[in-house]
Design a protein around this motif. Structure first.
Motif, PDB file in Angstrom:
ATOM      1  N   SER A  16       0.289   7.184  -5.828  1.00  0.00           N
ATOM      2  CA  SER A  16      -0.425   6.114  -5.395  1.00  0.00           C
ATOM      3  C   SER A  16      -1.748   5.608  -6.409  1.00  0.00           C
ATOM      4  O   SER A  16      -2.123   4.720  -6.130  1.00  0.00           O
ATOM      5  CB  SER A  16      -1.183   6.480  -4.024  1.00  0.00           C
ATOM      6  OG  SER A  16      -2.269   7.660  -4.116  1.00  0.00           O
TER       7      SER A  16
ATOM      8  N   LYS B  66       0.777  -1.155  -0.109  1.00  0.00           N
ATOM      9  CA  LYS B  66       0.037  -0.101  -0.093  1.00  0.00           C
ATOM     10  C   LYS B  66       0.852   1.232  -0.024  1.00  0.00           C
ATOM     11  O   LYS B  66       2.069   1.351   0.623  1.00  0.00           O
ATOM     12  CB  LYS B  66      -0.883  -0.009   1.132  1.00  0.00           C
ATOM     13  CG  LYS B  66      -1.936  -1.182   1.204  1.00  0.00           C
ATOM     14  CD  LYS B  66      -2.845  -0.940   2.645  1.00  0.00           C
ATOM     15  CE  LYS B  66      -3.911  -1.903   2.682  1.00  0.00           C
ATOM     16  NZ  LYS B  66      -4.516  -1.980   3.809  1.00  0.00           N
TER      17      LYS B  66
ATOM     18  N   GLY C 197      -4.650   6.421  -6.915  1.00  0.00           N
ATOM     19  CA  GLY C 197      -6.083   6.256  -6.293  1.00  0.00           C
ATOM     20  C   GLY C 197      -6.364   4.943  -5.064  1.00  0.00           C
ATOM     21  O   GLY C 197      -7.154   4.465  -4.438  1.00  0.00           O
ATOM     22  N   SER C 198      -4.941   4.337  -4.872  1.00  0.00           N
ATOM     23  CA  SER C 198      -4.996   3.108  -3.802  1.00  0.00           C
ATOM     24  C   SER C 198      -5.147   3.844  -2.446  1.00  0.00           C
ATOM     25  O   SER C 198      -4.451   4.943  -2.252  1.00  0.00           O
ATOM     26  CB  SER C 198      -3.701   2.410  -4.006  1.00  0.00           C
ATOM     27  OG  SER C 198      -3.626   1.817  -5.132  1.00  0.00           O
ATOM     28  N   THR C 199      -5.829   3.160  -1.837  1.00  0.00           N
ATOM     29  CA  THR C 199      -5.805   3.564  -0.101  1.00  0.00           C
ATOM     30  C   THR C 199      -4.457   3.413   0.485  1.00  0.00           C
ATOM     31  O   THR C 199      -3.804   2.385   0.487  1.00  0.00           O
ATOM     32  CB  THR C 199      -7.134   2.693   0.398  1.00  0.00           C
ATOM     33  OG1 THR C 199      -8.221   2.972  -0.352  1.00  0.00           O
ATOM     34  CG2 THR C 199      -7.165   3.254   2.062  1.00  0.00           C
ATOM     35  N   ARG C 200      -4.021   4.533   1.129  1.00  0.00           N
ATOM     36  CA  ARG C 200      -2.901   4.523   1.872  1.00  0.00           C
ATOM     37  C   ARG C 200      -2.983   3.512   3.100  1.00  0.00           C
ATOM     38  O   ARG C 200      -3.957   3.446   3.634  1.00  0.00           O
ATOM     39  CB  ARG C 200      -2.543   5.939   2.306  1.00  0.00           C
ATOM     40  CG  ARG C 200      -3.451   6.476   3.378  1.00  0.00           C
ATOM     41  CD  ARG C 200      -2.921   7.824   3.951  1.00  0.00           C
ATOM     42  NE  ARG C 200      -1.667   7.959   4.250  1.00  0.00           N
ATOM     43  CZ  ARG C 200      -1.151   8.926   5.205  1.00  0.00           C
ATOM     44  NH1 ARG C 200      -2.106  10.088   5.538  1.00  0.00           N
ATOM     45  NH2 ARG C 200      -0.115   9.147   5.664  1.00  0.00           N
TER      46      ARG C 200
ATOM     47  N   SER D 128       0.202  11.607  -5.882  1.00  0.00           N
ATOM     48  CA  SER D 128      -0.161  11.110  -7.221  1.00  0.00           C
ATOM     49  C   SER D 128       0.504   9.734  -7.754  1.00  0.00           C
ATOM     50  O   SER D 128      -0.484   8.760  -8.370  1.00  0.00           O
ATOM     51  CB  SER D 128       0.388  12.003  -8.221  1.00  0.00           C
ATOM     52  OG  SER D 128       1.985  12.416  -7.961  1.00  0.00           O
TER      53      SER D 128
ATOM     54  N   ASN E 133      -1.246   9.581   0.465  1.00  0.00           N
ATOM     55  CA  ASN E 133      -2.017  10.052  -0.568  1.00  0.00           C
ATOM     56  C   ASN E 133      -1.468  10.895  -1.742  1.00  0.00           C
ATOM     57  O   ASN E 133      -1.591  12.313  -1.495  1.00  0.00           O
ATOM     58  CB  ASN E 133      -3.512  10.668   0.255  1.00  0.00           C
ATOM     59  CG  ASN E 133      -4.146   9.418   0.777  1.00  0.00           C
ATOM     60  OD1 ASN E 133      -4.132   8.238   0.400  1.00  0.00           O
ATOM     61  ND2 ASN E 133      -4.757   9.905   1.787  1.00  0.00           N
TER      62      ASN E 133
END
Length: 304
Positions: free
Chosen positions: A116, A108, A118-121, A114, A112
């Motif tokens: 990522s 993960k 859209g993945s949840t931190r 760019s 939060n």
């Protein structure tokens, strides 16, 4: 008196003193430690496995993913085999390196941001658990303030880490951040030869695998065709300093992003080629390769 044994002579050994390794190679075959441990990627294992006591040279153009691949490999070895590492990563701050390793451990993003996509931190509790795990498996070797470390300094700290923490892997990244001063007016070629000899002796004596990152001397192919054509991968002989980097290495790996400058629609810029250019273990080559040169391609963001 008849059963008396001669006093051991420092630096003089019999083959029988290496019985454990000889037995492992014979009894367990490809599953034995002498044949190497899995990298955590089945495709990579067909070309390259990690053998204790060997030296792997890693090269590639800037921003090709050399350090990221080594971090991912180290996390795999720590998670799957319980390996402990010494890290001399001279281009990373401790905090940023911790972030990168924790992201690979949890799968993960730490922030939060760019990257990522859209993945949840990771949650706070996951971050704490990851940091605890990191502290058990990784030990940093850092230079003194306002100094460039020598290879002797790094290996001295690595020996201490072997004795105190039992490290099985050492990553030195990169060569051009080491102290460039050469004693006695020797050439860079001779300097590199002596440096690699010291590293190999450390690896063999402590049964510790060492990865050493070295940049190519020229950035061939960057900007070719405005970034629309494939970039040629550097060879191991392109490494700045000396051909000894490939001649003295047990293994040679090129990490390459051929489409790093590609325009939209002209290919995935995150495609990574892992080119294994040398594997010295004859047993491994006979089983998997037939020759000591192969390669594979990975096409996902995580591998980049």
């Amino acid at each position: 008196m008849l059963d008396a044994q001669p006093l051991p002579i420092q630096g003089l050994f019999s083959f029988w003193s290496f019985w454990d390794q000889v037995y492992d190679l014979y009894q367990q075959g490809p599953k034995g430690l002498s044949w190497g441990v899995s990298t955590g990627w089945s495709t990579v294992d067909t070309c390259y496995q990690v053998v204790p006591g060997e030296l792997t040279i890693v090269t590639g153009l800037p921003n090709s993913g050399k350090s990221e691949w080594l971090d991912a490999l180290a996390v795999n070895l720590a998670k799957q085999h319980g390996w402990v590492f010494g890290l001399c990563s001279l281009e990373n701050t401790p905090v940023d390196h911790a972030r990168k390793l924790m992201e690979k451990y949890t799968g993960k993003p730490y922030l939060n941001a760019s990257y990522s996509i859209g993945s949840t931190r990771m949650e706070f509790g996951e971050m704490i658990d990851a940091l605890i795990w990191l502290d058990e498996h990784f030990h940093m070797i850092r230079p003194l303030p306002d100094t460039m470390p020598t290879i002797d300094y790094i290996l001295e700290k690595a020996r201490a880490a072997v004795l105190r923490y039992g490290i099985q892997g050492l990553i030195i990244d990169p060569y051009n951040e080491l102290d460039p001063n050469r004693s006695g007016g020797i050439s860079e070629t001779e300097h590199v030869s002596r440096l690699l000899t010291k590293i190999k002796r450390f690896a063999q004596h402590y049964d510790c695998h060492v990865w050493f990152v070295a940049h190519p001397r020229t950035q061939r192919g960057l900007g070719v065709g405005g970034g629309t054509e494939s970039l040629p991968a550097p060879t191991m002989y392109d490494i700045s300093g000396s051909a000894h980097f490939i001649n003295k290495a047990d293994n040679g790996v090129v990490v390459h992003r051929p489409l790093a400058g590609a325009s939209v629609g002209q290919g995935d810029p995150f495609t990574v080629q892992l080119l294994v250019r040398k594997v010295s273990s004859q047993a491994f080559c006979a089983l998997n390769l037939g020759v000591g040169s192969s390669g594979l391609e990975i096409s996902n963001r995580a591998a980049a």
